[in-house]
Design an enzyme around this catalytic site. Structure first.
Site, PDB file in Angstrom:
ATOM      1  N   CYS A  76      -1.158  -1.475   1.205  1.00 13.25           N
ATOM      2  CA  CYS A  76      -0.902  -2.251   2.415  1.00 13.25           C
ATOM      3  C   CYS A  76      -2.001  -1.921   3.419  1.00 13.25           C
ATOM      4  O   CYS A  76      -2.226  -0.739   3.733  1.00 13.25           O
ATOM      5  CB  CYS A  76       0.459  -1.860   2.968  1.00 13.25           C
ATOM      6  SG  CYS A  76       0.807  -2.595   4.571  1.00 13.25           S
ATOM      7  N   CYS A 187      -5.072  -8.327   3.793  1.00 14.26           N
ATOM      8  CA  CYS A 187      -3.626  -8.128   3.705  1.00 14.26           C
ATOM      9  C   CYS A 187      -3.278  -8.377   2.252  1.00 14.26           C
ATOM     10  O   CYS A 187      -3.718  -9.377   1.666  1.00 14.26           O
ATOM     11  CB  CYS A 187      -2.889  -9.114   4.607  1.00 14.26           C
ATOM     12  SG  CYS A 187      -1.098  -9.136   4.345  1.00 14.26           S
TER      13      CYS A 187
END
Ligand code: DGL
Length: 273
Positions: A76, A187
């Protein structure tokens, strides 16, 4: 701490985005076992403060350590930007984050040295990608765009309809104006709409985490002599903090493998014990 070749690799994200990293790892490291944690009860990380992300990420790392992992992958960008250095100083296990390999790959790929970044608000406001790109090429121009609605649209399983296309077009517009030739998908959710992005940014090289991180994981395990020998098919399992059924629904649209049972974990209860 004692590390064992036969232990699993831990991977986590705020939700299903890290599956784009896991997917690549499952394909290129087929003998390894994996434990994946999706922090769906705390999603989206992109709107959280750095302190919240540090606190939450440490709880996840501790849960993964309870699963006896030999390496942790922070799949992440938002958590990496806010918490990677903190996690590395708090625990003994080796922890790999996204971002650095992607920043390096973007500098290598860009001929014009104009690089775009699409990421969450937390990642863009941290300025980490700019710093990492400039560590490799101080003269590279970075155009960063925060895309607050994109990861939720992907995780919630919104349809690939005209609204999503419009949203992507709006986020991509500053990159087109800046005439970038390379764009970092900052992302881990975004590779799930890669075709849409490719159409919106024609001719732009898209850099995403999966391949880069899978390579990083392999090299790290090889150098530490922790890579499992080939000749077996590894196992993988999933846990999340929110509703497991929702995780299965959104996750199985993207992982090219069966998801199986998903355990629900209350991280605060685990931390309290
Ligand atoms: N997948 C996460 C990342 O790479 C972000 C999604 C979220 O906002 O939770 O930043």
């Amino acid at each position: 701490m004692e590390l064992h070749r036969d232990s699993p690799i831990g991977v986590f994200d705020s939700g299903v985005g890290g599956l784009t990293v896991l997917d690549e790892c499952l394909a290129s490291l087929p003998a390894e076992d994996f434990v994946y944690f999706g922090d769906t009860a705390f999603f989206p990380y992109g709107e959280r403060t750095a302190d919240e992300l540090r606190d939450r990420s440490l709880k996840i790392v501790d849960w993964l350590l309870g699963q006896n992992v030999k390496l942790v992958v922070v799949a992440c960008n938002s958590a990496t930007a806010a918490a990677l250095d903190y996690l590395q100083t708090q625990r003994e296990v080796s922890i790999i984050g996204v971002m650095a390999p992607e920043a390096h790959a973007a500098v290598q790929a860009s001929r014009s040295r104009r690089i775009g970044l699409l990421a969450t608000e937390a990642t863009v406001s941290s300025g980490s990608y700019e710093r990492m790109v400039h560590a490799h090429d101080a003269g590279a121009e970075v155009t960063s765009v925060a895309c607050p609605e994109l990861a939720p649209a992907i995780q919630n399983g919104d349809e690939f309809d005209a609204d999503l296309l419009e949203l992507v077009r709006d986020y991509a517009a500053p990159l087109r104006e800046a005439d970038v030739d390379t764009a970092i998908l900052g992302c881990t959710h975004y590779p799930m709409i890669e075709r849409l992005l490719r159409r919106t940014l024609p001719g732009v090289a898209l850099i995403s985490s999966g391949v880069e991180i899978a390579r990083e994981v392999r090299e790290t395990l090889e150098r530490k002599e922790l890579l499992r020998a080939w000749g077996r098919e590894g196992e993988y399992r999933f846990a999340c903090s929110g509703d497991p059924a929702a995780f299965v629904e959104s996750g199985s649209r993207f992982l090219q493998m069966p998801l199986g049972e998903v355990a629900q974990i209350d991280l605060d209860a685990v931390a309290a014990t």
